[in-house]
Design an enzyme around this catalytic site. Structure first.
Site, PDB file in Angstrom:
ATOM      1  N   HIS A 164      29.034   6.051  -3.632  1.00 18.62           N
ATOM      2  CA  HIS A 164      29.825   6.404  -2.456  1.00 18.62           C
ATOM      3  C   HIS A 164      29.857   5.281  -1.426  1.00 18.62           C
ATOM      4  CE1 HIS A 164      30.158  10.486  -3.989  1.00 18.62           C
ATOM      5  NE2 HIS A 164      28.909  10.299  -4.397  1.00 18.62           N
ATOM      6  N   SER A 202      -6.004  -3.706   2.847  1.00 17.28           N
ATOM      7  CA  SER A 202      -6.866  -4.567   3.671  1.00 17.28           C
ATOM      8  C   SER A 202      -7.668  -3.752   4.684  1.00 17.28           C
ATOM      9  CB  SER A 202      -6.015  -5.583   4.438  1.00 17.28           C
ATOM     10  OG  SER A 202      -5.183  -4.899   5.369  1.00 17.28           O
ATOM     11  N   ARG A 261      -0.363  -5.472  -3.345  1.00 14.77           N
ATOM     12  CA  ARG A 261       0.640  -4.994  -4.314  1.00 14.77           C
ATOM     13  C   ARG A 261       0.120  -5.030  -5.745  1.00 14.77           C
ATOM     14  NH1 ARG A 261       1.461 -10.050  -2.614  1.00 14.77           N
ATOM     15  NH2 ARG A 261       2.134 -11.663  -4.060  1.00 14.77           N
ATOM     16  N   SER A 288       0.828  -1.211   0.000  1.00 15.88           N
ATOM     17  CA  SER A 288       0.000   0.000   0.000  1.00 15.88           C
ATOM     18  C   SER A 288       0.860   1.259   0.000  1.00 15.88           C
ATOM     19  CB  SER A 288      -0.926   0.008   1.222  1.00 15.88           C
ATOM     20  OG  SER A 288      -1.884  -1.011   1.107  1.00 15.88           O
ATOM     21  N   LYS A 303       1.953 -11.675  10.726  1.00 11.32           N
ATOM     22  CA  LYS A 303       0.920 -10.781  11.277  1.00 11.32           C
ATOM     23  C   LYS A 303       0.097 -11.504  12.337  1.00 11.32           C
ATOM     24  CE  LYS A 303       0.294  -7.692   7.281  1.00 11.32           C
ATOM     25  NZ  LYS A 303      -0.563  -7.243   6.198  1.00 11.32           N
ATOM     26  N   GLU A 324       8.161 -10.256  -2.939  1.00  9.13           N
ATOM     27  CA  GLU A 324       6.837 -10.839  -2.674  1.00  9.13           C
ATOM     28  C   GLU A 324       6.329 -11.758  -3.786  1.00  9.13           C
ATOM     29  OE1 GLU A 324       3.875  -8.428  -0.618  1.00  9.13           O
ATOM     30  OE2 GLU A 324       5.336  -6.820  -0.524  1.00  9.13           O
TER      31      GLU A 324
HETATM   32  O1  PA5 Z   1       2.003  -6.818  -0.379  1.00 10.02           O
HETATM   33  C1  PA5 Z   1       1.589  -7.179   0.718  1.00 10.02           C
HETATM   34  O2  PA5 Z   1       0.767  -8.095   0.872  1.00 10.02           O
HETATM   35  C2  PA5 Z   1       2.072  -6.468   1.959  1.00 10.02           C
HETATM   36  O3  PA5 Z   1       3.227  -5.739   1.693  1.00 10.02           O
HETATM   37  C3  PA5 Z   1       0.946  -5.580   2.490  1.00 10.02           C
HETATM   38  O4  PA5 Z   1       0.701  -4.550   1.575  1.00 10.02           O
HETATM   39  C4  PA5 Z   1       1.323  -5.033   3.856  1.00 10.02           C
HETATM   40  O5  PA5 Z   1       1.496  -6.088   4.775  1.00 10.02           O
HETATM   41  C5  PA5 Z   1       0.284  -4.067   4.415  1.00 10.02           C
HETATM   42  O6  PA5 Z   1      -1.009  -4.517   4.266  1.00 10.02           O
HETATM   43  P1  PA5 Z   1      -2.093  -3.520   3.627  1.00 10.02           P
HETATM   44  O7  PA5 Z   1      -1.559  -3.186   2.280  1.00 10.02           O
HETATM   45  O8  PA5 Z   1      -3.346  -4.309   3.572  1.00 10.02           O
HETATM   46  O9  PA5 Z   1      -2.159  -2.354   4.548  1.00 10.02           O
END
Ligand code: PA5
Length: 331
Positions: free
Chosen positions: A231, A87, A137, A43, A322, A215
């Site tokens: 550098h 989410s 993502r 996000s 999480k 990811e």
């Molecule tokens: O790509 C992903 O699944 C994570 O990087 C999430 O984006 C991250 O854990 C945060 O969750 P959210 O994007 O629902 O706030």
């Protein structure tokens, strides 16, 4: 295969940009002089790209990105805090919203649901409501494009609509070419550790590539920027400790000096036996170049996943993390 449908979703990026065009047009904010995008992971990337794009378009407001539980100390009633969580259940973002409230900041919520949506409804904060059921993502078009509408409605940036339309047309026209280039790059990356370099102004794009390799392809990857990398990171080529592959992103509007640094760096690392590919981002509009660079990276990461037999979609390790953290009281 499950992975094929996710790859097809990633390939439909231009279509999602088009779907997202109508969102956010009902949200308008006034009376602020700085904007903070807060969020994490997939996000927060939208915030980084918004910061890059908007900073090129206007100097009258300042844009910041914050990836933490708190908001920066300068946040006050003249600050707009845009809380982005696909989410809507991410603890850092929920906490940052509370911190922004304490500072009497203006708040806009970008989410598909969860606690953040409930919070927005209770507090009567403006919401950009996103379609559900996508990996954060992969929802980037929905996290990014509607905020351009909000920022334009609010008078912070010029009307982006013709740039958005032209970008969608360009990305659609180039889709076969992008897929071929991404596939060919993915083949070179099998068994390698990608290092992604770009100019400082495109740090967020290089970082998006890194996180997509993490990811989607489930591998380590790292990003760095010119001129800073000359550098420190450059010295690491003296005693190589992994099988690296360097990807250099170059934008037409990068300064001549930065381009010269990239050319020389490529030469030096080539002499050290490290392979590299330079991707020159093309397009009339900055938005086109920004989003095409992101799209080629996204495609490369999912094609690499496929080549290495990995399902690019699930991020089980993040979800498990999480859950485990959720069992620890939040004090
Ligand atoms: O790509 C992903 O699944 C994570 O990087 C999430 O984006 C991250 O854990 C945060 O969750 P959210 O994007 O629902 O706030």
């Amino acid at each position: 295969m499950a992975s094929d449908s996710y790859i097809a979703l990633v390939e439909r990026f231009p279509e999602h940009l088009s779907d997202a065009k109508s969102l956010g047009s009902d949200v308008k904010i006034s009376g602020v002089d700085k904007i903070v995008f807060t969020g994490v992971g997939g996000s927060a990337i939208a915030g980084s790209l918004l910061q890059i794009y908007c900073s090129e378009k206007t100097q009258t407001v300042q844009f910041f990105v914050s990836r933490n539980y708190d908001v920066p100390s300068f946040v006050d009633k003249s600050t707009l805090v845009v809380a982005i969580s696909y989410s809507g259940n991410t603890e850092e973002t929920l906490s940052a919203v509370k911190a922004a409230m304490k500072r009497s900041a203006r708040i806009v919520i970008v989410t598909s649901g969860g606690k953040l949506m409930q919070q927005a409804e209770q507090l009567k904060k403006p919401v950009v409501a996103l379609p559900e059921g996508i990996q954060p993502r992969a929802a980037l078009p929905y996290l990014f494009i509607p905020m351009l509408n909000v920022l334009h409605n609010s008078g912070f940036i010029p009307d982006p609509s013709s740039e958005v339309s032209s970008t969608i047309t360009s990305l659609q026209a180039a889709s076969t070419n992008y897929r071929e280039r991404a596939n060919s790059l993915a083949q070179k990356l099998v068994g390698k550790v990608p290092l992604i370099y770009a100019s400082d102004r495109l740090a967020g794009v290089a970082y998006r590539w890194k996180t997509q390799f993490n990811e989607n392809a489930k591998i380590h990857a790292f990003s760095h920027v010119f001129p800073e990398l000359n550098h420190n990171e450059l010295v690491g080529y003296t005693k190589l400790n992994a099988n690296y592959y360097v990807i250099m992103l170059e934008d037409a509007a990068d300064s001549r000096r930065i381009k010269e640094r990239a050319r020389l760096t490529k030469e030096i690392i080539g002499r050290k036996g490290v392979p590299s590919t330079q991707i020159v981002i093309k397009g009339e509009h900055f938005l086109t170049r920004l989003l095409s660079a992101v799209h080629i990276g996204d495609l490369t990461s999912v094609y690499l996943a496929k080549l290495t037999g990995v399902d690019p979609e699930p991020v089980t390790i993040i979800e498990d993390f999480k859950k485990q953290l959720g069992r620890v009281p939040f004090v």
